[in-house]
Each structure stands twice: as C-alpha cells, then as structure tokens.
Design a protein around this motif. Structure first.
Motif, PDB file in Angstrom:
ATOM      1  N   THR A 111      32.689 112.167  37.674  1.00  0.00           N
ATOM      2  CA  THR A 111      33.872 111.348  37.418  1.00  0.00           C
ATOM      3  C   THR A 111      33.914 110.257  38.478  1.00  0.00           C
ATOM      4  O   THR A 111      33.323 110.406  39.547  1.00  0.00           O
ATOM      5  CB  THR A 111      35.169 112.181  37.545  1.00  0.00           C
ATOM      6  N   ILE A 112      34.626 109.202  38.147  1.00  0.00           N
ATOM      7  CA  ILE A 112      34.780 108.122  39.123  1.00  0.00           C
ATOM      8  C   ILE A 112      35.698 108.621  40.231  1.00  0.00           C
ATOM      9  O   ILE A 112      36.778 109.150  39.961  1.00  0.00           O
ATOM     10  CB  ILE A 112      35.394 106.880  38.452  1.00  0.00           C
ATOM     11  N   SER A 113      35.241 108.514  41.467  1.00  0.00           N
ATOM     12  CA  SER A 113      36.056 108.977  42.586  1.00  0.00           C
ATOM     13  C   SER A 113      35.921 108.032  43.772  1.00  0.00           C
ATOM     14  O   SER A 113      34.986 108.153  44.572  1.00  0.00           O
ATOM     15  CB  SER A 113      35.631 110.394  42.996  1.00  0.00           C
ATOM     16  N   PRO A 120      31.637 103.695  38.924  1.00  0.00           N
ATOM     17  CA  PRO A 120      31.263 103.752  37.509  1.00  0.00           C
ATOM     18  C   PRO A 120      29.743 103.752  37.299  1.00  0.00           C
ATOM     19  O   PRO A 120      29.253 104.348  36.347  1.00  0.00           O
ATOM     20  CB  PRO A 120      31.868 102.475  36.928  1.00  0.00           C
ATOM     21  N   GLY A 121      29.017 103.119  38.226  1.00  0.00           N
ATOM     22  CA  GLY A 121      27.565 103.050  38.089  1.00  0.00           C
ATOM     23  C   GLY A 121      26.874 104.360  38.431  1.00  0.00           C
ATOM     24  O   GLY A 121      25.678 104.533  38.184  1.00  0.00           O
ATOM     25  N   ASP A 122      27.631 105.296  39.020  1.00  0.00           N
ATOM     26  CA  ASP A 122      27.027 106.562  39.431  1.00  0.00           C
ATOM     27  C   ASP A 122      27.101 107.644  38.363  1.00  0.00           C
ATOM     28  O   ASP A 122      26.568 108.733  38.531  1.00  0.00           O
ATOM     29  CB  ASP A 122      27.711 107.078  40.708  1.00  0.00           C
ATOM     30  N   GLY A 150      39.614 112.656  37.008  1.00  0.00           N
ATOM     31  CA  GLY A 150      39.500 112.723  35.550  1.00  0.00           C
ATOM     32  C   GLY A 150      40.344 111.657  34.879  1.00  0.00           C
ATOM     33  O   GLY A 150      39.912 111.002  33.926  1.00  0.00           O
ATOM     34  N   GLU A 151      41.555 111.463  35.388  1.00  0.00           N
ATOM     35  CA  GLU A 151      42.462 110.451  34.827  1.00  0.00           C
ATOM     36  C   GLU A 151      41.949 109.042  35.105  1.00  0.00           C
ATOM     37  O   GLU A 151      42.009 108.173  34.242  1.00  0.00           O
ATOM     38  CB  GLU A 151      43.882 110.620  35.404  1.00  0.00           C
ATOM     39  N   THR A 152      41.469 108.821  36.333  1.00  0.00           N
ATOM     40  CA  THR A 152      40.929 107.509  36.694  1.00  0.00           C
ATOM     41  C   THR A 152      39.773 107.153  35.761  1.00  0.00           C
ATOM     42  O   THR A 152      39.684 106.035  35.240  1.00  0.00           O
ATOM     43  CB  THR A 152      40.399 107.522  38.160  1.00  0.00           C
ATOM     44  N   THR A 153      38.912 108.120  35.538  1.00  0.00           N
ATOM     45  CA  THR A 153      37.756 107.913  34.670  1.00  0.00           C
ATOM     46  C   THR A 153      38.209 107.623  33.243  1.00  0.00           C
ATOM     47  O   THR A 153      37.663 106.737  32.576  1.00  0.00           O
ATOM     48  CB  THR A 153      36.840 109.158  34.706  1.00  0.00           C
ATOM     49  N   ALA A 154      39.211 108.365  32.770  1.00  0.00           N
ATOM     50  CA  ALA A 154      39.719 108.169  31.405  1.00  0.00           C
ATOM     51  C   ALA A 154      40.258 106.751  31.239  1.00  0.00           C
ATOM     52  O   ALA A 154      39.960 106.072  30.246  1.00  0.00           O
ATOM     53  CB  ALA A 154      40.813 109.199  31.100  1.00  0.00           C
TER      54      ALA A 154
END
Ligand code: ZN
Length: 199
Positions: A111-113, A120-122, A150-154
């Motif tokens: 997930t993006i963290s 996002p590229g990872d 999870g929310e950030t990624t969504a």
C-alpha cells in the motif's frame, strides 16, 4: 559466551529474522528442526527453495503463481470486466475462499505509505492502469484494508481511474480499522463486498 554451537546460533538467527517469530520461537523451531528426521529437513529446505525459485507474478493480475498466467486470470468463466484490487495474495485468497466473487483481481503487493517511504511507484499500480486501458474493464472494486495506508491507496487509485470513466467502487467499511483481510471471516468479507459504494 555462546550458549549454543555456531550452526545452531546461525539457524536461530535466520529464523528470528522472519516476521512474527521472536527469539524464543526461533529457538524452539531451531531445536525442533535439528531433531527432525533428515528426509523431512530435506523436504522443508527443498520446498522453500523451490517456492522461491518457481513462484512469480502473474503477467495479468500480479498475484503469485507457478504459471505465467494464474488459474483465475486463465479461467474464461470468470467475469473479466470486474477487477477487485487487493493488497496482497493472502487477501485474494480470503475472497476466493468465500466462493462468491466471480470477477478477477489485481494484486498491488503493498500500500502507499508516505510514513514508510512507499510511493505509488513501489506497488503494482502502473500494471493496473495498463491493464484497464487494454481490457474492457467495467468496474474496479477497491478492496484495500481500512488502515490509513489502505485508505490512502484507495483514494489514489480512485483519482487515477475515475477520469477513464470506469466505475470505481470501494468495499464497505464493515472491516475493522487496521484489520488484516486475511483474518476476517467470510460473512464479513461478503457483506463488505456486497455493500460496496461508488467513489
Ligand atoms: Zn492472474
């Protein structure tokens, strides 16, 4: 002073470096392994190296598989117009276990963290965007967890995909905050899926 022989210490160190295994468990496992019949030890080490050697990402959905294309992507009976985006292969397995989801998946492998420096590229996001531009996807269901990451990624995925005109939905938040999808029972998972809302 070292309590154990060098070989035992090395085995304990390797085991203790695995996630979720503390020093005490590592010691217990190490002594268990040392007392195992030699052929069982061989089977264990072989299965570890075989898995590492032969398991790779599905060319379509990025889940871990032995084949070039995983059995789910290769199954023509599945609904290939609906893609559920999950964090990892264990989450995919959790939804598969319900036996009620007929679409296909996309596995992000993370997930993006921003806190952990994961951008996002990872994760497998570019693969998702490429896929939906090539296939006639009608709906993308975002099933990342309800943790902050999870929310950030969504949100990120939703912003990325919405301009394409494809329907983007998010599973209902019946899932406890920070809850690992893997540990959530099938009924809750299905309820979250059925109660999904459009973003
Ligand atoms: Zn696949």
């Amino acid at each position: 002073m070292d309590l154990y022989s060098g070989h035992i210490n090395r085995l304990i160190d390797e085991l203790a470096a695995l996630p979720g295994i503390g020093g005490k468990s590592a010691q217990r496992l190490a002594f268990y392994i040392i007392n195992m019949p030699k052929d069982r030890v061989e089977r264990l080490t072989k299965s570890i190296s075989n898995a590492r050697e032969n398991v790779h990402y599905c060319k379509k959905c990025c889940t871990l598989t032995d084949d070039e294309i995983c059995p789910i992507c290769a199954n023509e009976k599945r609904d290939h117009k609906t893609i559920m985006v999950v964090e990892n292969t264990r989450d995919l397995a959790a939804y598969e276990k319900t036996g009620k989801y007929e679409g296909i998946y996309h596995v992000l492998h993370g997930t993006i963290s921003p806190m952990l420096g994961v951008g996002p590229g990872d994760i497998k996001l570019a693969e998702l965007v490429k896929r939906i531009s090539e296939e006639n996807t009608e709906e993308v269901i975002i099933a990342t967890g309800s943790s902050l990451e999870g929310e950030t990624t969504a949100m990120y995925i939703s912003k990325l995909i919405k301009p394409t005109g494809i329907k983007v939905t998010r599973i209902a938040s019946g899932i406890p905050v920070g809850g690992d999808l893997e540990y959530i029972d099938e009924v809750t998972l299905l309820r979250a899926l059925e109660g999904r809302t459009e973003l």
